[in-house]
Design an enzyme around this catalytic site. Structure first.
Site, PDB file in Angstrom:
ATOM      1  N   GLU A 299      53.294 -93.513  25.018  1.00 25.47           N
ATOM      2  CA  GLU A 299      52.639 -94.356  23.886  1.00 25.47           C
ATOM      3  C   GLU A 299      53.931 -95.008  23.335  1.00 25.47           C
ATOM      4  OE1 GLU A 299      50.588 -92.249  20.803  1.00 25.47           O
ATOM      5  OE2 GLU A 299      49.235 -91.053  22.306  1.00 25.47           O
TER       6      GLU A 299
ATOM      7  N   GLU B  33      50.025 -85.066  22.259  1.00 23.21           N
ATOM      8  CA  GLU B  33      51.055 -84.743  21.086  1.00 23.21           C
ATOM      9  C   GLU B  33      50.846 -83.192  20.567  1.00 23.21           C
ATOM     10  OE1 GLU B  33      52.028 -89.054  19.439  1.00 23.21           O
ATOM     11  OE2 GLU B  33      50.579 -87.959  17.892  1.00 23.21           O
TER      12      GLU B  33
END
Length: 410
Positions: free
Chosen positions: A303, A183
């Site tokens: 995710e 991320e």
């Protein structure tokens, strides 16, 4: 689903919008369990690694995403800059060798945007300790010394020879792909130039050491300044100010496929609502379209999940959300589109509740969810085995496949 012989265990490659293994399609149903290495580093918890792989394999999951980093913290892999704990490295070796045993491939992430497990903040701390004048954690992306630190870590992991299998990581088909960072965000530069520059340098660097494996960035999928016509799909206005730029970031030499995360409950509102399901569908469809139109690559929803801690949570909502993700992917798969797979956040074995962030799914304790996961695995496995790349879905098999894949709604 057939047992794969050792000699058939080949690298995953990319061909156009699809992943292929041995020139056959490889659609992914997978999961995340980020803490495998730290659990493997302790004899008392090592068994949990085998347990989670065994449970995942029992419902047909074929890919696991996990951390190949732990910088300067508890059970650190990299204790201080470029100094490694051999016991923890052996723990990572164990994770890789165990994954192979259960025919599960690994996406290995190389550092973190967040402070958990060290990440960019730890690199900046090491830089300050070495006397560098650093003002922000985002200096990780731009300072030449910190870039060197990161590259040294990449080199250490990719060139590692596994003490269990004697195979160098960069030669091991058990590894599906390298992820540059979990991320990445660079809020100090909303233009996106700073992060873009880092991605350009690091993707090529990883490929220079290991041209055989696939590489992805680890992005959440937010649209940025280069595509003003797409920012409407972002979950909120803040998302376009974090220095990431989905399409531009993925048009980089060395990046093989796109990654997107899906967290309606932390991006839109914590309270469970139908809006979460609608957002999930449109977010996925937008990125699948981009991957086809602009990127010419597969996209993995790396995710996704929903937290049991959310107000209004119940397990049937979780099942609905997972079904939505799976169904949206199947709609792409049956057309030979870019929707290449998804990875649940996250699968845990029993007895690890103290690690649960609210998103943990214990397969043996969640029969309805497990059934949905297993059905998706069966469908993708059928696609992978019945279709060969050469027919590109324009074949007689299509009708038979459709009957089997869609005879009941997810």
């Amino acid at each position: 689903m057939g047992d794969m012989e050792d000699d058939a265990w080949q690298m995953v490659e990319k061909k156009g919008n699809q992943f292929v293994v041995n020139d056959e399609p490889f659609y992914v149903n997978g999961f995340n369990t980020y803490w495998l290495m730290v659990f493997a580093a302790d004899d008392s918890t090592r068994g949990k690694v085998s347990e989670v792989f065994k449970e995942a394999a029992s419902v047909g999951l074929t890919v696991c995403r996990t951390w190949a980093f732990n910088d300067g913290q508890w059970r650190a892999l990299q204790k201080s800059q470029a100094v490694y704990d051999e016991e923890v490295f052996k723990a990572l070796d164990f994770v890789v060798s165990e994954a192979k045993k259960y025919k599960i491939r690994l996406i290995l992430s190389l550092t973190n945007n967040w402070e958990a497990y060290g990440g960019k903040a730890q690199y900046v701390k090491w830089g300050k300790d070495a006397g560098l004048n650093l003002t922000s954690d985002d200096d990780f992306f731009s300072h030449p010394t910190l870039r060197r630190y990161y590259k040294a870590h990449v080199k250490a992991v990719l060139n590692r020879v596994n003490t269990f299998t004697n195979i160098t990581y960069k030669e091991d088909p058990t590894i599906f792909a390298w992820e540059l960072m979990n991320e990445p965000r660079c809020s100090s530069d909303p233009s996106g130039d700073k992060l873009q520059n880092w991605i350009e340098e690091m993707a090529v660097f990883v490929k220079s050491i290991d041209p055989k494996h696939l590489v992805e960035i680890g992005l959440e999928g937010f649209y940025g300044p280069s595509t003003p016509n797409r920012v409407q799909f972002n979950p909120n206005t803040y998302a376009q100010q974090v220095g990431t730029d989905f399409i531009r970031n993925h048009q980089v030499l060395g990046v093989d496929f796109a990654s997107v995360h899906i967290y309606a409950d932390s991006w839109i509102s914590q309270a469970i609502s139908d809006t979460h399901v609608q957002f999930t569908k449109s977010w996925m469809e937008a990125h699948i379209e981009d991957a086809e139109k602009y990127l010419g690559m597969p996209v993995i929803f790396a995710e996704f999940g929903v937290s049991t801690k959310d107000p209004g949570y119940n397990s049937s909502f979780r099942d609905t959300l997972i079904s939505t993700v799976y169904k949206t992917l199947l709609n792409s798969t049956k057309k030979g589109g870019s929707g290449a797979g998804s990875l649940l956040w996250q699968v845990f074995p029993q007895g690890t509740d103290y690690m649960d962030d609210g998103y943990a799914i214990v397969i043996s304790k969640s029969p309805s969810t497990s059934n949905i996961i297993a059905l998706q695995s069966i469908r993708l496995a059928m696609f992978n085995s019945v279709c060969s790349w050469k027919c590109h879905w324009g074949c007689k098999k299509k009708n038979a496949l459709e009957t089997i894949l869609y005879h009941d709604e997810l």
